[in-house]
Design a protein around this motif. Structure first.
Motif, PDB file in Angstrom:
ATOM      1  N   GLU B 207       0.836  -1.197   0.000  1.00  0.00           N
ATOM      2  CA  GLU B 207       0.000   0.000   0.000  1.00  0.00           C
ATOM      3  C   GLU B 207       0.878   1.258   0.000  1.00  0.00           C
ATOM      4  N   ALA B 208       1.933   1.222   0.833  1.00  0.00           N
ATOM      5  CA  ALA B 208       2.844   2.370   0.878  1.00  0.00           C
ATOM      6  C   ALA B 208       3.440   2.643  -0.501  1.00  0.00           C
ATOM      7  N   LYS B 209       3.809   1.573  -1.204  1.00  0.00           N
ATOM      8  CA  LYS B 209       4.403   1.750  -2.530  1.00  0.00           C
ATOM      9  C   LYS B 209       3.386   2.326  -3.514  1.00  0.00           C
ATOM     10  N   GLU B 210       2.156   1.839  -3.421  1.00  0.00           N
ATOM     11  CA  GLU B 210       1.120   2.347  -4.335  1.00  0.00           C
ATOM     12  C   GLU B 210       0.860   3.832  -4.110  1.00  0.00           C
ATOM     13  N   ASN B 211       1.048   4.255  -2.878  1.00  0.00           N
ATOM     14  CA  ASN B 211       0.824   5.662  -2.549  1.00  0.00           C
ATOM     15  C   ASN B 211       2.097   6.500  -2.702  1.00  0.00           C
ATOM     16  N   GLY B 212       3.019   6.000  -3.505  1.00  0.00           N
ATOM     17  CA  GLY B 212       4.213   6.782  -3.792  1.00  0.00           C
ATOM     18  C   GLY B 212       5.321   6.604  -2.778  1.00  0.00           C
ATOM     19  N   GLY B 213       5.105   5.756  -1.767  1.00  0.00           N
ATOM     20  CA  GLY B 213       6.136   5.514  -0.766  1.00  0.00           C
ATOM     21  C   GLY B 213       7.110   4.441  -1.228  1.00  0.00           C
TER      22      GLY B 213
END
Lengths: 375, 375
Positions: B207-213
């Motif tokens: 989820e963090a990666k999907e949100n640009g993290g």
């Protein structure tokens, strides 16, 4: 447990002069922590300098003040032992760049804050410059012998090459005259593991640790785990652990340490962070990677020993894949070319690179024999 | 660059039935991404299953959709090549647990969120169960051959042992019937590097990666660097890099990648994170560490092949220290004991374990010869 007596054995020399470094800088206010054992004779010619390895220290004979464990070479050094404190005056100094009392990246810079990554990159020869300053302070013109295993062997070679008048013999165990691409590669993995840890903070983690925060212990632990594999032989790992499970009869189908070898490595990694500074690990591995004794002397290893009059002994272990026998043989050929007396033996031992620290009676005999020859 | 045609070559099979797993659980809604090349003949007996290695995928012949690079075995597979698509029907499937279209920890669980560490720990045999389901769907009762290098060889051995009626030949290159303590140790270092990365978040980083993290790219990169050293030989590293400096004439006395080997490893680590999922790396290395074909069959490797009627070919490389020749010989002895036809050759190649992927003409001849024998 550490006792008052143990810590008392470690002394500190403060250098009055700045220490010049291969990188062009010089280091001010250098402290060198060291131990001595035995008695320097009147002729001041019975001193042996023992050089320690990457994560070693000056506690060659006495208990480690942080871990409480016996000195790292008690099996070799002591009264009546192969390096006999009844006969020799033993010196062992923490290398500069390390973290056991000698000046390193955790030390305070002139501005009163820890150096961190402001510490200059040092070389093996710079470590040896520290040793020479210590010998000067102790009034020792010429060592009976300089002795070391692994990175200690690099220091012994460097001292014999660059300060040839300061040692009459050099004993070099499980070592090399230059770091190979594979050696550099393993060190680079360790450094990247440390530097990838956000608690490394570009090396400025000391304040955070003092305030109850963390340093890059996780990264340092991974670095130690990777390095530890290279210290052991494949056969040794198989014999010691094989595929045996840790305190369980079945695999757990999870990511716990099911296998003994996993549990062992995790312990090695974690326990290391209690006694070693991550930045010191960066600087010392860098010094080792930079080490190329031939390069320092015009590209010819034999030239490195052109001014030496010492006698040499090289020892390798058949299961050491970190610094295999071919590396020792390379040094022997150079010493032959330089016309110097050298004995060389490859010992059979199951412990890989770590053999120089472990129970290998044949090594005891080689060390005792070589040191005895100088009588 | 990836083209439409390339992506079209990858198909996906959705399993109607749950896939039973060695860990006792079963996996629902399994997807298996695969490629086929060539034509299945009327007798449906010319199919060859190619099994990929740890970080491989189904793109054996066609360009990789993420990196744009040619398929990982184009030198071996294609029209007129040793594994000849003019003659054979080639299947290559992404293993379950991986991240190139087959179900793995990055896939959505029945609750609509990525599995992460809720994904069950799988085994090499579980991967093979996925392959068997694919063969069932394709209507292939018996493979002409199952072929694989490294972890692909483990799958080939597992298929030949546990689904003995499904393959008439097995070609096993640079592989082993069980992971050694040293193999496990290197994998554990990689896993600890990933799990030490705070962006790993106990595996719940999607989820963090999907949100640009970020995900645990730093940890994964270190893991890849450590593994990469084991894929090359010491001599190969020396020849390729030695102590040569990277785009500079002098050491910098800093922590940049002074040496070519450092620069190379950093690139290998970083580029890997663009194409591979960190949790998949955890699960697949775990499956490899768990692999012990003898253990699955009562402790006797020969028993694993008791029901097999296949013919075998084992190939090892003299510079492969990850799965050295002794591991292949161990399998050969078991096949001999089981009375099965087996040919075995140790090839000389300078590239270490990676030799099975690289330009080794002798390997081409062995593969062509072995597959030709079945005419």
């Amino acid at each position: 447990m550490a006792t008052a007596r143990d810590t008392e054995t470690s002394k500190v020399l403060e250098l009055a002069q700045p220490l010049p470094l291969d990188g062009g800088q010089s280091l001010e206010g250098v402290r060198i922590a060291y131990e001595t054992h035995g008695t320097l004779n009147e002729a001041r010619d019975n001193a042996i300098l023992i050089c320690h390895a990457l994560t070693g220290d000056q506690y060659v004979m006495s208990d480690h003040p942080k871990t409480g464990k016996p000195g790292w070479w008690v099996r070799m050094v002591g009264p009546g032992k192969p390096i006999d404190t009844d006969r020799f005056f033993i010196i062992c100094a923490n290398v500069i760049g390390s973290c056991m009392g000698s000046t390193g990246p955790a030390s305070l810079a002139p501005d009163g804050k820890p150096y961190g990554m402001r510490f200059p990159v040092i070389t093996i020869r710079d470590m040896v410059r520290g040793h020479i300053a210590l010998l000067d302070a102790l009034g020792i013109d010429s060592l009976y012998a300089v002795v070391g295993g692994s990175m200690g062997g690099m220091q012994a070679l460097s001292l014999a090459a660059s300060f040839s008048e300061r040692a009459r013999a050099a004993l070099v165990i499980a070592s090399t005259a230059r770091h190979s691409a594979q050696n550099i590669a393993f060190h680079e993995v360790g450094r990247q593991a440390i530097m990838a840890d956000p608690d490394w903070r570009e090396g400025a983690y000391y304040e955070a640790k003092e305030n109850g925060g963390k340093g890059p212990e996780k990264g340092l632990s991974v670095a130690r785990m990777a390095a530890h594999i290279t210290y052991l032989s494949e056969a040794g790992l198989t014999e010691k652990f094989g595929r045996r499970l840790q305190d369980r009869s079945e695999k757990t189908f999870g990511f716990d340490a099911d296998f003994q070898v996993e549990s062992y490595l995790r312990y090695q990694g974690l326990s290391f962070t209690d006694r070693f500074d991550a930045n010191s690990y960066l600087y010392i591995t860098r010094a080792m990677d930079y080490f190329d004794l031939a390069e320092e002397h015009g590209g010819m290893l034999a030239k490195a020993f052109a001014r030496s009059k010492a006698r040499f002994c090289l020892v390798s272990f058949d299961t050491d894949w970190l610094y295999p026998t071919s590396e020792s043989r390379n040094v022997v050929h150079a010493l032959n070319a330089a016309g110097l007396p050298v004995s060389f033996v490859e010992l059979s031992a199951p412990f890989g690179h770590d053999s120089f620290l472990l129970d290998v009676p044949a090594l005891d005999r080689v060390v005792e024999g070589f040191l005895g020859e100088g009588r």
